[in-house]
Motif scaffolding. Structure first.
Motif, PDB file in Angstrom:
ATOM      1  N   HIS A  51      -4.450  11.527   0.382  1.00  5.77           N
ATOM      2  CA  HIS A  51      -3.328  10.579   0.307  1.00  5.77           C
ATOM      3  C   HIS A  51      -3.159   9.771   1.577  1.00  5.77           C
ATOM      4  O   HIS A  51      -2.343   8.865   1.627  1.00  5.77           O
ATOM      5  N   HIS A  52      -3.927  10.105   2.580  1.00  5.42           N
ATOM      6  CA  HIS A  52      -3.670   9.484   3.877  1.00  5.42           C
ATOM      7  C   HIS A  52      -4.704   8.420   4.201  1.00  5.42           C
ATOM      8  O   HIS A  52      -5.888   8.650   4.068  1.00  5.42           O
ATOM      9  N   GLY A  53      -4.196   7.279   4.624  1.00  8.71           N
ATOM     10  CA  GLY A  53      -5.100   6.185   4.975  1.00  8.71           C
ATOM     11  C   GLY A  53      -5.229   6.056   6.500  1.00  8.71           C
ATOM     12  O   GLY A  53      -6.234   5.581   6.988  1.00  8.71           O
ATOM     13  N   ARG A  85      -5.673  -2.496   6.855  1.00 10.89           N
ATOM     14  CA  ARG A  85      -6.318  -1.795   5.720  1.00 10.89           C
ATOM     15  C   ARG A  85      -5.937  -2.447   4.388  1.00 10.89           C
ATOM     16  O   ARG A  85      -6.761  -2.666   3.513  1.00 10.89           O
ATOM     17  N   ASP A  86      -4.635  -2.743   4.367  1.00 11.04           N
ATOM     18  CA  ASP A  86      -4.156  -3.349   3.125  1.00 11.04           C
ATOM     19  C   ASP A  86      -4.853  -4.690   2.867  1.00 11.04           C
ATOM     20  O   ASP A  86      -5.299  -4.988   1.754  1.00 11.04           O
ATOM     21  N   VAL A  96     -10.703   6.378   5.865  1.00 11.58           N
ATOM     22  CA  VAL A  96      -9.516   6.712   6.666  1.00 11.58           C
ATOM     23  C   VAL A  96      -9.671   6.038   8.045  1.00 11.58           C
ATOM     24  O   VAL A  96     -10.759   6.039   8.606  1.00 11.58           O
ATOM     25  N   SER A 140       0.848  -1.184   0.000  1.00  8.19           N
ATOM     26  CA  SER A 140       0.000   0.000   0.000  1.00  8.19           C
ATOM     27  C   SER A 140       0.890   1.243   0.000  1.00  8.19           C
ATOM     28  O   SER A 140       1.963   1.249   0.591  1.00  8.19           O
ATOM     29  N   GLU A 166      -0.271   4.107   1.014  1.00  9.80           N
ATOM     30  CA  GLU A 166      -0.982   5.076   1.828  1.00  9.80           C
ATOM     31  C   GLU A 166      -0.004   5.764   2.797  1.00  9.80           C
ATOM     32  O   GLU A 166       0.915   5.150   3.322  1.00  9.80           O
ATOM     33  N   ARG A 167      -0.329   6.989   3.051  1.00 11.93           N
ATOM     34  CA  ARG A 167       0.520   7.746   3.994  1.00 11.93           C
ATOM     35  C   ARG A 167      -0.180   7.859   5.343  1.00 11.93           C
ATOM     36  O   ARG A 167      -1.377   7.617   5.463  1.00 11.93           O
TER      37      ARG A 167
END
Ligand code: C2E
Ligand code: MG
Ligand code: MG
Length: 717
Positions: free
Chosen positions: A51-53, A126-127, A80, A6, A8-9
């Motif tokens: 951009h943020h997860g 999340r991934d 998120v 991922s 994600e940031r």
């Protein structure tokens, strides 16, 4: 995609810059993409980038409540995960955080290490769930795809359980047979198979039960839901067996299969098969099918010591009709002929068209030779009445040869050959329409070849001669004209009738030299015949081929010059048939000769099929009424009216009329009453050699039995 990292940031939001700095340092050492925001406003603008997860949030801010941000994210359905990370000591804090949408909660102080592990866990979860979503999406898509493929397949795809009941069938069943797929679930497959094919289908199904062989290319007929024509399918099926080591291992579970609709192909095959065995024009069996049936019939007859007959039929005059009225007319005529012939036969008999105007009949299980003769007679009678097409009346007639198994031949080839030879014999014998085979009959080819060789020799060997038949004025007995008729005395076979050899002479072209010889012979002989003051005229028959020769006119002129015969005493007899071919060329030649004084007569008038316009365009002098009409005079009715009409028309056009074939005084009287006085026929004289005419005491040709048929001599081709 599996294994995909991922990107994600993580966003850490905290009012204490120190805290943020230490987090950043730690994240950098772990290669964790971390951004920081030390105010809620900054955090909001950074989150807007999407951009943020994972968000790490300490909700306590001087500029507002961080939990409000948490609610915004939840209500905006932003994807998120927020980990609340706070020093709030209240026991309600975690509950509150979770209620506002946080996914995890950590209490300060905690080690940065612990914090990062939580963040990393969140990222991994999340991934994982993202991948799960992707996989199930893909599965859903591919299931839909398979369903789509299966349902839109032109083939019928199905699954049966171990008893042969449908557990699945695709939508194609509806298009193909009109069943709703759901209707068939749980029903036995035999319900959709035609009764005739059920046993076969059941047998294949049972085989799958006991073995794992696949069924390939099995052709079956399926029955549509609402009846009607069956649907042909080509079936491929496989058995399904339980796998693994459990109880069900190797057990027969049912079959699945694919059935392809091959109805169109079957129809095409049926049409091709039909075409290969039938005549396109008449729909009758053709030569191939006839031979096939004959082969079977002979095999059966041989076993049962029974009899069978082959009849070979050839139409009389058909070629003439076809040549003069065109092929499409001829085709329609053949269709009519086929219809009449078919009505003469019983079920089980085969009528076939061999090509052209030739037909054959197979009579299996013949009880007596007589029966074959009766069928032949029936056919002759059926074709005797005129055919009316496009308001034209056509008389055809037929010649039939019969060969009976086993006495006239034991094989297919000999029977057909012998029936053909007998037919040829019947055609050549004027009063006969059918004949049984006899060993003396040569084949048609033998006959033709011997005739051809004989004719080539005849001219040089003095076998040809000319006889003359007078045209008489019945009122005073005066001979007005002598018709020259060709005779052939064969050294072995005796006299051969013109109708027998003239067609061969025409086909071989020998008619040209023979006719020229006859013309000069007749001119020479007639020059001195008859009373000097009033000599009779001379009538000579012309054949089409002769007139078609480029030097025809020159040849005639040459003969007249050499013999000194006066052209005004010469009359050429032509048939209407001749006028239908090469009209312009023929007209020019006839006009040329007419300009030199020669006259023309239409021979056999009334049997042609052309319009009568030529009577005005051509230099015609005489109409010779065909003998078939004269012979019909006794019967009263149509013939009398017809003769009367011809005579009246001829008078109107200023033409002379001659009645041909007058045999009885009744006929003579009838003609006289119709104002027709010039006659020709056995009543007055048979055709005689010049010597007999010069000396009336000498006998002429013997009186042949007058034919009672309507078929005119010389026209049965
Ligand atoms: P056609 O020109 O119509 O000749 C009349 C035929 O009728 C002759 O047959 C004659 O013998 C026959 N006939 C005459 N009177 C009677 C009668 O009272 N009753 C019956 N039943 N028949 C009668 P033949 O000589 O056998 O000739 C047949 C045909 O052969 C002729 O018909 C003609 O078309 C053709 N033909 C004969 N000689 C020649 C020739 O030199 N050249 C050409 N191109 N054709 C010829
Ligand atoms: Mg004639
Ligand atoms: Mg005639």
């Amino acid at each position: 995609m599996a294994g995909d990292q991922s990107h994600e940031r993580v966003l850490a939001i905290d009012a204490q810059p120190r805290m943020l700095a230490s987090l950043q340092a730690l994240a950098a050492s772990r290669a964790l993409p971390l951004d920081t925001a030390d105010s809620l406003s900054e955090a909001r603008s950074m989150l807007a980038g999407g951009h943020h997860g994972v968000v790490l949030l300490d909700p306590r801010f001087p500029d507002g409540d961080g939990l409000a941000l948490l609610r915004e994210l939840r209500d905006g359905h932003r994807d998120v995960d927020v980990v609340v990370f706070t020093a709030d000591p209240s026991s309600q804090a975690p509950v509150q955080a979770l209620r506002h949408g946080a996914s995890d909660f950590l209490r300060k102080p905690c080690s940065p290490e612990e914090l990062l592990v939580t963040v990393q866990n969140t990222l991994e979860r999340r991934d994982l769930s993202r991948r799960n979503r992707e996989i199930s999406n893909r599965l859903r898509r591919s299931e839909r795809l398979y369903q789509y493929i299966v349902d839109s397949s032109p083939d019928l795809i199905y699954v049966l359980d171990d008893e042969g009941r449908f557990t699945f069938v695709n939508d194609t069943i509806q298009r193909l047979l009109g069943y709703q797929p759901q209707m068939l679930l749980g029903r036995h497959f035999s319900q959709i198979i035609t009764r005739a094919d059920r046993a076969l289908a059941q047998c294949c199904f049972n085989e799958r039960r006991t073995g794992d062989r696949a069924t390939r290319g099995l052709e079956l007929r399926l029955q549509p839901a609402r009846g009607g024509h069956p649907v042909y399918v080509d079936l491929n099926a496989m058995g399904m067996y339980g796998d693994g080591d459990g109880e069900a291992a190797g057990r027969f579970l049912g079959t699945y299969g694919v059935a392809r609709d091959v109805t169109e192909r079957k129809h095409a095959e049926a049409i091709i098969r039909h075409q290969a065995h039938h005549d396109m024009l008449t729909g009758l069996p053709n030569r191939v099918l006839f031979q096939d049936r004959l082969r079977q019939t002979l095999a059966q007859a041989r076993r049962a010591q029974a009899s069978a007959a082959v009849l070979f039929l050839d139409l009389d005059r058909f070629k003439m009709v076809n040549d003069s009225l065109g092929h499409s007319f001829g085709d329609r005529l053949l269709e009519n002929v086929a219809r009449r012939l078919r009505d003469c036969l019983r079920e089980g008999d085969t009528l076939a068209r061999m090509g052209g105007d030739e037909f054959t009949i197979l009579l299996p299980k013949l009880e007596r030779e007589d029966s074959a003769a009766r069928v032949a007679e029936k056919c002759v009678n059926a074709l005797e009445p005129a055919f009316t097409l496009d308001e034209q009346e056509i008389y055809l007639g037929v010649s039939i040869g019969i060969a009976v198994y086993p006495q006239h031949g034991e094989t297919m080839e000999t029977l057909v050959k012998h029936a053909d030879a007998a037919m040829y014999h019947a055609k050549a014998t004027e009063a006969t329409h059918f004949a049984f085979y006899d060993t003396n009959m040569g084949s048609r080819l033998d006959h033709y070849l011997s005739m051809e060789t004989g004719l080539r020799r005849a001219l040089g060997n003095n076998e040809l001669s000319v006889v003359y038949q007078p045209q008489v004025n019945a009122s005073d007995g005066q001979t007005t004209c002598l018709e020259a008729l060709l005779r052939w005395q064969h050294p072995e076979r005796g006299a051969i009738a013109p109708m027998d050899f003239i067609p061969v002479a025409e086909q071989t072209g020998l008619i040209v030299p023979i006719s020229l010889w006859l013309l000069s012979e007749a001119c020479r002989e007639c020059l001195t015949l008859g009373p000097p003051g009033n000599p009779p005229r001379l009538a000579v028959n012309l054949s089409s081929l002769q007139v078609e020769q480029p030097d025809f006119v020159d040849g005639v002129v040459d003969v007249l010059n050499t013999t000194g015969f006066p052209p005004e005493r010469l009359e050429f007899e032509i048939t209407e048939h001749l006028l239908l071919r090469n009209t312009e060329v023929v007209v020019d030649k006839l006009r040329d000769l007419s300009g030199r004084g020669i006259t023309f007569a239409i021979d056999d008038f009334g049997t042609g099929y052309s319009s009568l316009s030529y009577l005005q365009r051509l230099p015609i002098h005489t109409l010779k009424i065909d003998q078939s009409f004269i012979q019909g005079l006794q019967n009263s009715g149509d013939e009398a009216t017809l003769v009367q009409t011809i005579v009246a028309m001829a008078r109107g056009l200023g033409l002379a009329v001659v009645a041909e074939g007058v045999e009885t005084t009744e006929q003579m009287r009838a003609l006289q009453s119709m104002d027709c006085h010039t006659m020709q026929g056995y009543l007055f004289s048979f055709p005689q050699p010049a010597s007999a005419l010069a000396d009336p005491g000498r006998p002429g040709e013997g009186a042949p039995a007058p034919s009672a048929t309507r078929v005119n001599a010389g026209s049965r081709q």
